[in-house]
Design a protein around this motif. Structure first.
Motif, PDB file in Angstrom:
ATOM      1  N   ALA A  62      -2.597   9.210   1.774  1.00 54.67           N
ATOM      2  CA  ALA A  62      -1.276   8.728   2.187  1.00 54.67           C
ATOM      3  C   ALA A  62      -1.262   8.285   3.651  1.00 54.67           C
ATOM      4  CB  ALA A  62      -0.225   9.813   1.958  1.00 54.67           C
ATOM      5  N   TYR A  63      -2.016   8.947   4.531  1.00 56.03           N
ATOM      6  CA  TYR A  63      -1.980   8.591   5.949  1.00 56.03           C
ATOM      7  C   TYR A  63      -2.468   7.165   6.183  1.00 56.03           C
ATOM      8  CZ  TYR A  63      -7.055   9.001   6.636  1.00 56.03           C
ATOM      9  OH  TYR A  63      -8.403   8.794   6.590  1.00 56.03           O
ATOM     10  N   GLN A  64      -3.297   6.636   5.279  1.00 52.22           N
ATOM     11  CA  GLN A  64      -3.831   5.287   5.456  1.00 52.22           C
ATOM     12  C   GLN A  64      -2.794   4.196   5.186  1.00 52.22           C
ATOM     13  OE1 GLN A  64      -7.299   6.057   2.791  1.00 52.22           O
ATOM     14  NE2 GLN A  64      -8.521   5.306   4.508  1.00 52.22           N
ATOM     15  N   LEU A  65      -1.615   4.586   4.688  1.00 52.33           N
ATOM     16  CA  LEU A  65      -0.572   3.609   4.401  1.00 52.33           C
ATOM     17  C   LEU A  65       0.348   3.352   5.596  1.00 52.33           C
ATOM     18  CD1 LEU A  65       0.485   4.833   0.840  1.00 52.33           C
ATOM     19  CD2 LEU A  65      -1.174   3.065   1.427  1.00 52.33           C
ATOM     20  N   GLU A  66       0.234   4.163   6.647  1.00 56.39           N
ATOM     21  CA  GLU A  66       1.138   4.000   7.798  1.00 56.39           C
ATOM     22  C   GLU A  66       0.973   2.642   8.482  1.00 56.39           C
ATOM     23  OE1 GLU A  66       3.984   4.672  10.794  1.00 56.39           O
ATOM     24  OE2 GLU A  66       3.700   5.354   8.725  1.00 56.39           O
ATOM     25  N   PRO A  67      -0.249   2.156   8.748  1.00 59.58           N
ATOM     26  CA  PRO A  67      -0.363   0.810   9.331  1.00 59.58           C
ATOM     27  C   PRO A  67       0.276  -0.258   8.447  1.00 59.58           C
ATOM     28  CG  PRO A  67      -2.446   1.975   9.538  1.00 59.58           C
ATOM     29  CD  PRO A  67      -1.573   2.806   8.642  1.00 59.58           C
ATOM     30  N   LEU A  68       0.136  -0.126   7.126  1.00 59.79           N
ATOM     31  CA  LEU A  68       0.741  -1.090   6.206  1.00 59.79           C
ATOM     32  C   LEU A  68       2.255  -1.042   6.314  1.00 59.79           C
ATOM     33  CD1 LEU A  68       0.560  -3.104   3.868  1.00 59.79           C
ATOM     34  CD2 LEU A  68       0.431  -1.149   2.300  1.00 59.79           C
TER      35      LEU A  68
END
Length: 854
Positions: free
Chosen positions: A123-129
């Protein structure tokens, strides 16, 4: 005649308000009808256009007088079910594919690319998106820590912008050694095909399309190295292609800190790459910068870097405002991610391997003592000489010392170059045919450091790189050599020559033998990887287990020495010829990919167990799939290099809970105390500063530039141990960048929100593995081919696997299926014939879940 016309007009169809009609080749909404009191007069119809390019435009017509006025028929419902109804499963697949392709560009919280990525996302990898989609034009800086997946995060954004039709053209600029990794990641994870724009690509395109073609116009997605951005042969056509501003163009700048000015002055001085990035960035509609180390401790340099990203928000020389920074910067550290319970990030154990009990005349000990004596003699001789001559002498001794700490093999070769050059210069000096020479320390960079992975010389052949190193040793030797015209020169030269002769004799007699580190390493391999290797007495060969090890060294001479020693030691083991692989600068791009695939393959599928690498592999390679042991055969004097080496196995998707990074320590050699404190400093920097070891690199380099002096060991230890960031620099980093870092509590809340958004997006789109599998099977049925068939789950994988029919082998099959089926085979080996490859490489099963492998 008049009566007939009137009667026809009276009987003609007249629309009602709210209907859609077609008039004058456009579609209109009927808003008002004004009927005439006399039947012979025409009806006035007031309309409003509903087409995109003239929406709302008013029109008033005399309906009966319009030549092409007609009601809009819409769908032909009369033909519904004329040929019967579709099979429910087939119709469901058709409906689902329509739904999946009806993407929206209006809802920033509706993610689509995560469900089209071939990787299991956290889930943390979706913050830039999320942050990118909330910007009208993407201007985002992903400053996540090393190993958190910045490439994946950038790929998610690129894919999402393409789906939403906000981007059409993409250019990724990265260091040369990273281009292949970018190409592989974007293609395998996101299905995005990129071309590497280099000399070979330009040559091929000109052969195919003519010399005058602009190579940038031949594709929509490119990868290019940083150094080519400052080459006008590539930059000028890029400028022409982009124009003043190219809508829908996305620039992804990897290792973006390279574009930041290094100067800490009031107005940081731009480098060539800074000016190039500034020129190009403003021509792209969207900009995405990536770097784990964007702040070099200088506020003006950082603000200049952000200005390149978004000149509307930031300006060089002006303090970075937190509100503006938080809109465009994403910053998380590995330690914080691990602390909130995200799996896949191991603990790192840095293990000191002690070597003790050596005889006093052991070559590793004796040579270091003699080299220190040689340094003292030369410093006494050069006491009254100019600064440049003393600097060249210092760099020469530092280079010899670093190579001796790496291996006697590396030391012996460079010592021979120095000795021969000094002898030749002395003889020429006696004959008065030589002239004093001065050299700039900047031209002797290879004496105190190995080639950086982003250096053009990193791709030199072994012979070319060796010639470059030898040339620098010769230049330093001549610049600091004794002159026959100086007082007491002969006596001084004789004393130096005796030490050189003694070191040469010892080094030459020891260079082909296993030193204490090699013996210790072989014992570790025997104990942990190949039991019985050292005691093999013929008969049955010793068997290897599944453990793999990565061994780093700084110099090619040492790399060759290590390969030779290990090959001799494992010669009597099973499959010995395939157990060792080598990765260094001259390794070709194709060969690098083969080595990476082999080392990351399950151990039962590939016999390689040992990878020996120079620093050419410390960036751009993910080697963690089946390796959790690393050895530093020599300790780099630069903390950043050691951290980058460790990062090859200490990164996301490491299956083990702990990784072990070993280094050797000679208890009887005083110089190793400095190496020990450097390793400890690397750990301290990582724990206290995250990714900012390079901020201290320059200051540590200043401490080490004169080499390790035996008469100053204690002072050097203390100096390195207390080396810290300048309070002003630390304050700038904390305020301008680290304040944007998501700490554990905030990170936990952020992850919870992202999980909710991801689930809502998944529910809205309705794309899941089961429905996707059914859609493909339905498509195969329409081709009169068998659907996907399940394959028995293997013991090594719990992910369901399915067999894809060999469509390319069917009679009358479309030839384009051959390329698709080839993509499902194992990669072709170097030099393998295509027909042999297809015969020996069956189509592999397909999966609809990420198996969690690199």
């Amino acid at each position: 005649m008049s009566n007939a016309t009137t009667s026809s007009a009276a009987d003609q169809y007249v629309p009602s308000p709210g209907e859609i009609v077609r008039v004058r080749q456009r579609h209109y909404l009927v808003e008002e009808i004004v009927r005439s009191r006399r039947k012979t007069d025409s009806t006035i119809v007031r309309l409003s256009c509903i087409e995109d390019d003239a929406q709302g435009q008013r029109l008033e017509v005399l309906w009966e007088r319009e030549l092409d006025a007609e009601p809009f028929q819409g769908e032909q419902w009369a033909g519904l079910a004329k040929d019967g109804f579709d099979d429910p499963e087939l119709f469901a697949s058709y409906f689902n594919t329509l739904k999946w392709n009806c993407v929206t560009a209006t809802d920033p919280d509706l993610f689509q690319s995560p469900f089209r990525a071939g990787i299991r996302l956290e889930a943390y990898q979706l913050e830039p998106l999320r942050k990118a989609l909330r910007l009208p034009r993407v201007s985002l800086f992903i400053a996540d820590d090393v190993g958190l997946g910045k490439t994946i995060e950038a790929g998610l954004i690129a894919r999402e912008l393409l789906l939403r039709k906000r981007a059409r053209d993409i250019v990724v600029s990265a260091p040369p050694s990273m281009l292949l990794q970018w190409k592989d990641e974007l293609e395998s994870r996101f299905g995005l095909t990129f071309e590497i724009l280099d000399r070979d690509y330009v040559k091929r395109i000109r052969q195919e399309r003519g010399f005058g073609v602009n190579p940038w116009t031949t594709h929509s997605r490119f990868l290019i190295s940083h150094r080519l951005l400052i080459d006008e042969n590539y930059a000028a056509p890029l400028r022409d292609w982009l124009g003043t501003f190219r809508p829908g163009a996305l620039l992804i700048l990897d290792e973006a800190h390279h574009a930041a000015p290094a100067s800490g002055q009031r107005y940081a001085i731009d480098s060539r790459i800074t000016r190039a990035v500034e020129d190009f960035a403003k021509r792209f509609e969207h900009r995405l910068f990536l770097s784990a180390t964007p702040h070099n401790g200088h506020s003006n340099s950082f603000s200049r870097l952000l200005e390149l990203l978004d000149p509307q928000r930031f300006c060089r020389g002006v303090a970075v405002e937190p509100a503006h920074r938080d809109e465009v910067v994403v910053r998380r550290l590995k330690e914080d991610i691990r602390a909130v319970g995200i799996p896949g990030f191991p603990q790192r154990d840095v293990i000191q391997v002690d070597i003790d009990g050596l005889p006093a005349d052991a070559p590793e000990l004796e040579l270091m003592s003699l080299l220190d004596q040689y340094r003292i003699l030369r410093e006494q001789r050069l006491q009254g000489q100019n600064k440049r001559k003393r600097a060249a002498a210092g760099l020469l001794i530092t280079g010899l010392q670093q190579r001796l700490l790496s291996s006697i093999e590396a030391f012996a070769r460079t010592l021979a170059v120095h000795k021969k050059t000094a002898q030749r210069h002395w003889e020429a000096s006696q004959a008065k045919t030589s002239a004093a020479r001065t050299v700039s320390p900047a031209s002797l960079d290879l004496l105190s450091s190995s080639v950086d992975y982003d250096d053009d010389r990193a791709t030199f052949s072994e012979e070319e790189l060796q010639a470059e190193e030898d040339a620098q040793f010769e230049a330093a030797s001549i610049a600091s050599a004794a002159e026959a015209s100086e007082a007491d020169a002969a006596e001084q030269w004789q004393a130096e020559q005796r030490l050189l002769e003694q070191m040469t004799r010892i080094a030459n007699s020891a260079r082909g033998q296993a030193d204490a580190r090699v013996r210790t390493l072989l014992e570790w391999i025997d104990r942990n990887m190949c039991p019985g290797m050292l005691n093999a007495q013929g008969g049955r060969a010793a068997e290897w287990n599944d453990t793999r090890v990565l061994i780093f060294t700084e110099y090619d001479d040492t790399r060759r020495y290590l390969v030779q020693q290990l090959q001799q030691a494992i010669a009597q083991t099973s499959n010995a010829a395939q157990r060792i692989e080598v990765f260094h600068g001259p390794t070709s791009a194709e060969r690098r990919e083969e080595i990476k695939r082999a080392f990351n393959a399950p151990p039962e599928k590939h016999p390689v167990r040992i990878l020996i690498a120079t620093d050419a592999a410390r960036e751009g390679l993910n080697l963690q799939a089946h390796c959790w042991n690393l050895f530093h055969f020599d300790v780099p004097w630069n903390p950043s290099r050691m951290e980058q080496r460790n990062g090859r196995i200490d990164r996301k998707l490491q299956p083990r809970d702990r990784v072990c990074c070993h280094y050797f320590y000679y208890q009887q050699r005083p110089e190793d105390r400095i190496l020990q404190v450097l390793v400890r400093k690397t750990q301290t920097i990582r724990e206290e500063l995250g990714s900012f070891s390079q901020v201290l690199d320059a200051r540590l380099a200043s401490t080490m530039k004169r080499g390790i002096r035996r008469d100053m060991i204690a002072e050097m230890e203390a100096s390195i141990a207390r080396e810290e960031l300048d309070p002003t620099q630390l304050k700038a980093i904390q305020y301008e960048l680290e304040a944007a870092r998501q700490r554990q509590d905030a990170l936990q809340q952020q992850i919870s929100e992202l999980e909710t958004l991801a689930e809502a997006s998944r529910s809205s789109i309705g794309l899941n593995e089961t429905l996707f599998q059914k859609a493909i099977s339905s498509s195969l049925r329409l081709l009169q081919a068998p659907p996907l068939q399940p394959l028995a789950t293997s013991a090594t994988s719990t992910v369901p696997r399915l067999i894809f029919p060999a469509l390319d082998q069917r009679q009358g099959a479309d030839s384009s299926w051959a390329n698709t089926m080839d993509s499902l085979r194992i990669p072709k080996e170097r030099g393998q014939k295509p027909w042999d490859w297809r015969r020996d490489s069956p189509v592999r099963p397909v999966v609809f879940q990420d198996p969690g492998e690199v």
